[in-house]
Motif scaffolding. Structure first.
Motif, PDB file in Angstrom:
ATOM      1  N   GLU A  82       0.960  -1.219   0.190  1.00  0.00           N
ATOM      2  CA  GLU A  82       0.133   0.006   0.034  1.00  0.00           C
ATOM      3  C   GLU A  82       0.866   1.245   0.125  1.00  0.00           C
ATOM      4  OE1 GLU A  82      -3.190   0.171  -0.207  1.00  0.00           O
ATOM      5  OE2 GLU A  82      -3.320  -1.784  -0.744  1.00  0.00           O
ATOM      6  N   GLU A  83       0.363   2.400  -0.561  1.00  0.00           N
ATOM      7  CA  GLU A  83       0.812   3.522  -0.650  1.00  0.00           C
ATOM      8  C   GLU A  83       1.257   4.058   0.570  1.00  0.00           C
ATOM      9  OE1 GLU A  83       0.360   8.144  -2.209  1.00  0.00           O
ATOM     10  OE2 GLU A  83      -1.109   6.532  -2.608  1.00  0.00           O
ATOM     11  N   ASP A  84       2.544   4.732   0.729  1.00  0.00           N
ATOM     12  CA  ASP A  84       2.869   5.478   1.939  1.00  0.00           C
ATOM     13  C   ASP A  84       1.850   6.651   2.071  1.00  0.00           C
ATOM     14  OD1 ASP A  84       4.964   3.776   3.059  1.00  0.00           O
ATOM     15  OD2 ASP A  84       6.373   4.619   1.586  1.00  0.00           O
ATOM     16  N   ASP A  85       1.522   7.092   3.308  1.00  0.00           N
ATOM     17  CA  ASP A  85       0.492   8.219   3.568  1.00  0.00           C
ATOM     18  C   ASP A  85       1.497   9.267   4.352  1.00  0.00           C
ATOM     19  OD1 ASP A  85      -1.060  10.224   4.351  1.00  0.00           O
ATOM     20  OD2 ASP A  85      -2.483   8.920   5.265  1.00  0.00           O
ATOM     21  N   PRO A  86       1.804  10.330   3.687  1.00  0.00           N
ATOM     22  CA  PRO A  86       2.649  11.642   4.066  1.00  0.00           C
ATOM     23  C   PRO A  86       2.253  12.065   5.415  1.00  0.00           C
ATOM     24  CG  PRO A  86       1.454  12.424   2.303  1.00  0.00           C
ATOM     25  CD  PRO A  86       1.180  11.011   2.308  1.00  0.00           C
ATOM     26  N   GLU A  87       0.675  11.759   5.686  1.00  0.00           N
ATOM     27  CA  GLU A  87       0.397  12.337   7.170  1.00  0.00           C
ATOM     28  C   GLU A  87       0.661  11.515   8.314  1.00  0.00           C
ATOM     29  OE1 GLU A  87      -0.849  15.107   7.191  1.00  0.00           O
ATOM     30  OE2 GLU A  87      -0.730  15.476   5.049  1.00  0.00           O
ATOM     31  N   GLN A  88       1.365  10.199   7.719  1.00  0.00           N
ATOM     32  CA  GLN A  88       1.518   9.237   8.802  1.00  0.00           C
ATOM     33  C   GLN A  88       3.139   9.544   9.366  1.00  0.00           C
ATOM     34  OE1 GLN A  88       0.740   5.339   7.274  1.00  0.00           O
ATOM     35  NE2 GLN A  88      -1.472   5.775   7.425  1.00  0.00           N
ATOM     36  N   GLU A  89       3.525  10.645   9.024  1.00  0.00           N
ATOM     37  CA  GLU A  89       4.972  10.583   9.442  1.00  0.00           C
ATOM     38  C   GLU A  89       4.931  10.788  11.045  1.00  0.00           C
ATOM     39  OE1 GLU A  89       7.634  11.625   7.983  1.00  0.00           O
ATOM     40  OE2 GLU A  89       7.076  12.618   6.001  1.00  0.00           O
ATOM     41  N   ILE A  90       6.170  10.219  11.724  1.00  0.00           N
ATOM     42  CA  ILE A  90       6.207  10.123  13.039  1.00  0.00           C
ATOM     43  C   ILE A  90       6.251  11.446  13.599  1.00  0.00           C
ATOM     44  CG2 ILE A  90       7.056   7.823  12.827  1.00  0.00           C
ATOM     45  CD1 ILE A  90       9.726   8.901  13.338  1.00  0.00           C
ATOM     46  N   GLU A  91       5.975  11.613  14.824  1.00  0.00           N
ATOM     47  CA  GLU A  91       6.027  12.920  15.456  1.00  0.00           C
ATOM     48  C   GLU A  91       7.562  13.357  15.516  1.00  0.00           C
ATOM     49  OE1 GLU A  91       3.772  13.270  18.801  1.00  0.00           O
ATOM     50  OE2 GLU A  91       1.945  12.905  18.032  1.00  0.00           O
ATOM     51  N   GLY A  92       7.574  14.708  15.497  1.00  0.00           N
ATOM     52  CA  GLY A  92       8.929  15.122  15.502  1.00  0.00           C
ATOM     53  C   GLY A  92       9.240  16.720  15.408  1.00  0.00           C
ATOM     54  N   ARG A  93      10.279  17.197  15.236  1.00  0.00           N
ATOM     55  CA  ARG A  93      10.489  18.567  15.114  1.00  0.00           C
ATOM     56  C   ARG A  93      10.391  18.951  13.513  1.00  0.00           C
ATOM     57  NH1 ARG A  93      16.102  18.523  18.274  1.00  0.00           N
ATOM     58  NH2 ARG A  93      15.992  16.408  17.280  1.00  0.00           N
ATOM     59  N   LYS A  94       9.703  19.796  13.207  1.00  0.00           N
ATOM     60  CA  LYS A  94       9.423  20.408  11.966  1.00  0.00           C
ATOM     61  C   LYS A  94      10.466  21.330  11.493  1.00  0.00           C
ATOM     62  CE  LYS A  94       4.572  19.502  11.730  1.00  0.00           C
ATOM     63  NZ  LYS A  94       3.159  19.986  11.296  1.00  0.00           N
ATOM     64  N   VAL A  95      10.950  21.325  10.070  1.00  0.00           N
ATOM     65  CA  VAL A  95      11.883  22.285   9.613  1.00  0.00           C
ATOM     66  C   VAL A  95      11.296  22.697   8.362  1.00  0.00           C
ATOM     67  CG1 VAL A  95      13.885  21.327  10.883  1.00  0.00           C
ATOM     68  CG2 VAL A  95      13.152  20.508   8.635  1.00  0.00           C
ATOM     69  N   MET A  96      11.908  23.810   7.581  1.00  0.00           N
ATOM     70  CA  MET A  96      11.514  24.281   6.461  1.00  0.00           C
ATOM     71  C   MET A  96      12.499  23.903   5.389  1.00  0.00           C
ATOM     72  SD  MET A  96       8.998  25.883   4.917  1.00  0.00           S
ATOM     73  CE  MET A  96       8.238  26.845   6.369  1.00  0.00           C
ATOM     74  N   VAL A  97      11.997  22.708   4.638  1.00  0.00           N
ATOM     75  CA  VAL A  97      13.086  22.432   3.474  1.00  0.00           C
ATOM     76  C   VAL A  97      12.869  23.427   2.320  1.00  0.00           C
ATOM     77  CG1 VAL A  97      13.614  20.614   1.919  1.00  0.00           C
ATOM     78  CG2 VAL A  97      13.151  20.230   4.230  1.00  0.00           C
ATOM     79  N   PHE A  98      13.952  23.915   1.771  1.00  0.00           N
ATOM     80  CA  PHE A  98      13.855  24.546   0.500  1.00  0.00           C
ATOM     81  C   PHE A  98      14.389  24.139  -0.608  1.00  0.00           C
ATOM     82  CE2 PHE A  98      17.701  25.841   2.633  1.00  0.00           C
ATOM     83  CZ  PHE A  98      18.539  26.539   1.493  1.00  0.00           C
ATOM     84  N   PHE A  99      14.225  24.530  -1.814  1.00  0.00           N
ATOM     85  CA  PHE A  99      14.868  23.895  -3.168  1.00  0.00           C
ATOM     86  C   PHE A  99      15.188  25.181  -3.923  1.00  0.00           C
ATOM     87  CE2 PHE A  99      12.441  20.400  -1.742  1.00  0.00           C
ATOM     88  CZ  PHE A  99      13.208  19.327  -1.960  1.00  0.00           C
ATOM     89  N   THR A 100      16.479  25.037  -4.702  1.00  0.00           N
ATOM     90  CA  THR A 100      16.605  26.143  -5.432  1.00  0.00           C
ATOM     91  C   THR A 100      16.964  25.759  -7.178  1.00  0.00           C
ATOM     92  OG1 THR A 100      19.057  25.708  -5.133  1.00  0.00           O
ATOM     93  CG2 THR A 100      17.898  27.124  -3.674  1.00  0.00           C
ATOM     94  N   ARG A 101      16.749  26.537  -7.958  1.00  0.00           N
ATOM     95  CA  ARG A 101      17.316  26.351  -9.168  1.00  0.00           C
ATOM     96  C   ARG A 101      18.166  27.488  -9.751  1.00  0.00           C
ATOM     97  NH1 ARG A 101      14.874  27.673 -14.339  1.00  0.00           N
ATOM     98  NH2 ARG A 101      15.334  25.863 -16.087  1.00  0.00           N
ATOM     99  N   ASN A 102      19.446  27.040 -10.191  1.00  0.00           N
ATOM    100  CA  ASN A 102      20.483  27.884 -10.522  1.00  0.00           C
ATOM    101  C   ASN A 102      20.452  29.194  -9.733  1.00  0.00           C
ATOM    102  OD1 ASN A 102      20.645  26.526 -12.972  1.00  0.00           O
ATOM    103  ND2 ASN A 102      18.949  27.422 -13.917  1.00  0.00           N
ATOM    104  N   GLY A 103      20.529  28.884  -8.320  1.00  0.00           N
ATOM    105  CA  GLY A 103      20.927  29.609  -7.259  1.00  0.00           C
ATOM    106  C   GLY A 103      19.683  30.646  -6.783  1.00  0.00           C
ATOM    107  N   LYS A 104      18.640  30.455  -7.240  1.00  0.00           N
ATOM    108  CA  LYS A 104      17.223  30.912  -6.911  1.00  0.00           C
ATOM    109  C   LYS A 104      16.438  30.054  -6.109  1.00  0.00           C
ATOM    110  CE  LYS A 104      17.506  34.692 -10.413  1.00  0.00           C
ATOM    111  NZ  LYS A 104      16.815  35.191 -11.489  1.00  0.00           N
ATOM    112  N   ILE A 105      15.850  30.636  -4.876  1.00  0.00           N
ATOM    113  CA  ILE A 105      14.921  29.575  -4.362  1.00  0.00           C
ATOM    114  C   ILE A 105      13.644  29.724  -4.953  1.00  0.00           C
ATOM    115  CG2 ILE A 105      13.675  29.325  -2.118  1.00  0.00           C
ATOM    116  CD1 ILE A 105      15.792  30.527  -0.512  1.00  0.00           C
ATOM    117  N   ILE A 106      13.075  28.279  -5.209  1.00  0.00           N
ATOM    118  CA  ILE A 106      11.890  28.190  -6.118  1.00  0.00           C
ATOM    119  C   ILE A 106      10.627  27.884  -5.250  1.00  0.00           C
ATOM    120  CG2 ILE A 106      12.975  27.756  -8.261  1.00  0.00           C
ATOM    121  CD1 ILE A 106      12.471  24.791  -7.621  1.00  0.00           C
TER     122      ILE A 106
END
Length: 416
Positions: free
Chosen positions: A358-382
C-alpha cells in the motif's frame, strides 16, 4: 659419413625447434566457448541452459598478478563469475565449480572454491561494477598462493589455495542471455598508499549507499537498466544535513533519455528502489516535471522543469536555536544496517506494480521537530515545504532512472 650425421642432427634440431614453437603457440592460445569476443569485450552467446566460459592465454605471474572485469550488462540473471582456473579447464563449467579453480560470483556474492556449492564471501555485483582478481606475489613460491578479489578497487577478501601445476589462468564465466563484460588483463593493483589517495580523490567515501550509480570524483552516473520503476538508481550521502552543513547542490551534466533525476532528503533506511520523495520520510524536487514529492507517489506542481546545465539545490532552514541530538555523533554513522522497505508508487509518469504494498501516507509521519526544506534552481529559491525531521536526520539523496543520466554533486557548497 660425419657430414651426413651432422646434416641429420641439424635437421632434427630444426624439427625440435619447430615443435617447441608449435607447443608454445597452443599453450598461449586463449580459449572460450558460448561467448563472442570483440576486442576486450566478452558477451554470452548461449541459450541460458549451458555455461559459457573464457580462459586467458597466459597465467598470472609475479610480473602480471592481477586482472579486472567491468560488468557492462548483467543480462537476465547476472550469473557472471570471475576467477582463476587451470589451463585446460572445461569450458562448460563456471570458474570455481571444478577442482583447482576459484571464483567470485556476481549474482550471489559467493566464493566458489573447487565446489559447485559456494560460501558467502562479499557483496553482489551489478552493472557498472568492476570485479578484480589477483595473487600476492610474495606467496607464489611457497607451495600455496593467496588469491584476492576486489570490487570497484577495494579488496573484498582473500583465500589461500595450493599452487596449480601450470599456474592459474584468468577466467570469466557467464550463464544467461544478455550478459556482457569488458576484460582488462593488464590491470594494475596499487599499493595501500595509492589506494587511499584514490579513495580520497574519488569522493566515494562521501556516500553511504550507492545502488545502480557509479561514482567518478564528484560525478554520479546512472548505470541501471531504466526499464521500470524498480530500476531507480539511488545515491545517499554518508552524513545528514546539520546546522553546520545545511545545503547541497546537483548540476545536471547529462539529462539522459528522460531526465528522471530527483534531488531531495530522505531517512537513513530509505528504500533503494524508490525515488526520493515517493516514500515516507522523504521530500524531493523532480527535474522531469518540476513537481515536489513528499512521502507520496503523487507529486504537486512546485517549480520549473530542469534540464542539462541546470543546478538544483536543496537545504534546510534550521531555526536559530535549533540543535540536533545526533549532530555531535555523525562521524560515527555506519550505513551497514540499512534495511529498505517497499512501498506502492502512484506517480502519474509510471505504471503501478500490482505486487507492491500500500502507498505511504505523508500524514503518517512520526511525530518530531518540523523544519522548512527549500529547493533552488540556478541559485534562486523556487519554493519551500515544511516537513518533519525523521529519527536520525535527513540525508542528501539523489535518484536517477533513465539511461545516460549524469550529475555533478557538491555536498558542501555552503556551511555555517
Amino acid at each position: 659419413m660425419d657430414d651426413i650425421n651432422l646434416h641429420y642432427r641439424f635437421l632434427n634440431w630444426r624439427r625440435r625447434i619447430r615443435e617447441i614453437r608449435e607447443v608454445r603457440a597452443v599453450r598461449y592460445q586463449e580459449r572460450y566457448k558460448r561467448m563472442l569476443k570483440n576486442g576486450d569485450t566478452l558477451s554470452y552467446q548461449g541459450n541460458s541452459d549451458e555455461v559459457g566460459c573464457y580462459v586467458a592465454p597466459r597465467p598470472l605471474s609475479k610480473g602480471n598478478c592481477y586482472f579486472e572485469v567491468t560488468i557492462m550488462d548483467t543480462g537476465v540473471r547476472g550469473t557472471i563469475a570471475v576467477g582463476l582456473v587451470p589451463q585446460y579447464y572445461k569450458l562448460d563449467h563456471q570458474p570455481g565449480w571444478l577442482p583447482h579453480s576459484i571464483a567470485y560470483h556476481a549474482d550471489d556474492g559467493k566464493l566458489y572454491n573447487g565446489n559447485p556449492v559456494g560460501q558467502q564471501f562479499g557483496p553482489k555485483c551489478n552493472r557498472g561494477d568492476r570485479i578484480g582478481c589477483g595473487i600476492y606475489a610474495d606467496t607464489f613460491d611457497a607451495g600455496l598462493v593467496t588469491v584476492f578479489f576486489t570490487k570497484n578497487g577495494k579488496e573484498v577478501g582473500t583465500v589461500v589455495v595450493p599452487v596449480a601445476r601450470d599456474g592459474f589462468f584468468p577466467a570469466i564465466g557467464m550463464h544467461s542471455l544478455g550478459e556482457e563484460v569488458r576484460l582488462d588483463l593488464q590491470a594494475e593493483w596499487g599499493s595501500e598508499e595509492e589506494d587511499s589517495v584514490m579513495m580520497v580523490d574519488s569522493h566515494e567515501d562521501e556516500w553511504a549507499r550507492l545502488y545502480d550509480v557509479k561514482v567518478s570524483g564528484t560525478l554520479l552516473e546512472y548505470v541501471g537498466k531504466g526499464k521500470s520503476i524498480m530500476d531507480v538508481g539511488l545515491a545517499q550521502a554518508r552524513q545528514p544535513l546539520t546546522t553546520r552543513s545545511h545545503y547541497f547542490e546537483v548540476e545536471i551534466v547529462d539529462a539522459g533519455e528522460k531526465c528522471y533525476i530527483a534531488l531531495g532528503l530522505a531517512r537513513r533506511d530509505y528504500p533503494k528502489n524508490r525515488h526520493p520523495g515517493w516514500s515516507r520520510g522523504s521530500v524531493a524536487y523532480h527535474a522531469d516535471d518540476g513537481k515536489i514529492f513528499h512521502g507520496s507517489g503523487v507529486g504537486d506542481q512546485f517549480g520549473p522543469r530542469c534540464f542539462e546545465g541546470d543546478i538544483m539545490g536543496c537545504g534546510i532552514m534550521f531555526p536559530r536555536d535549533y540543535m540536533l541530538d545526533f549532530e555531535d555523533e555523525i562521524e560515527d554513522w555506519d550505513a551497514a544496517d540499512v534495511r529498505p522497505k517497499q512501498g506502492r508508487v502512484e506517480n502519474l509518469l509510471y505504471l503501478n506494480d500490482e505486487d507492491e504494498e500500500e502507498e505511504d501516507d505523508p500524514e503518517q509521519e512520526i511525530e518530531g521537530r518540523k523544519v522548512m526544506v527549500f529547493f533552488t534552481r540556478n541559485g534562486k529559491i523556487i519554493g519551500r515545504r515544511e516537513v518533519v525531521v525523521p529519527d536520525g536526520g535527513f540525508y542528501p539523496t539523489i535518484g536517477m532512472l533513465s539511461s545516460g543520466e549524469k550529475v555533478k554533486v557538491d555536498l558542501h557548497p555552503l556551511s555555517g
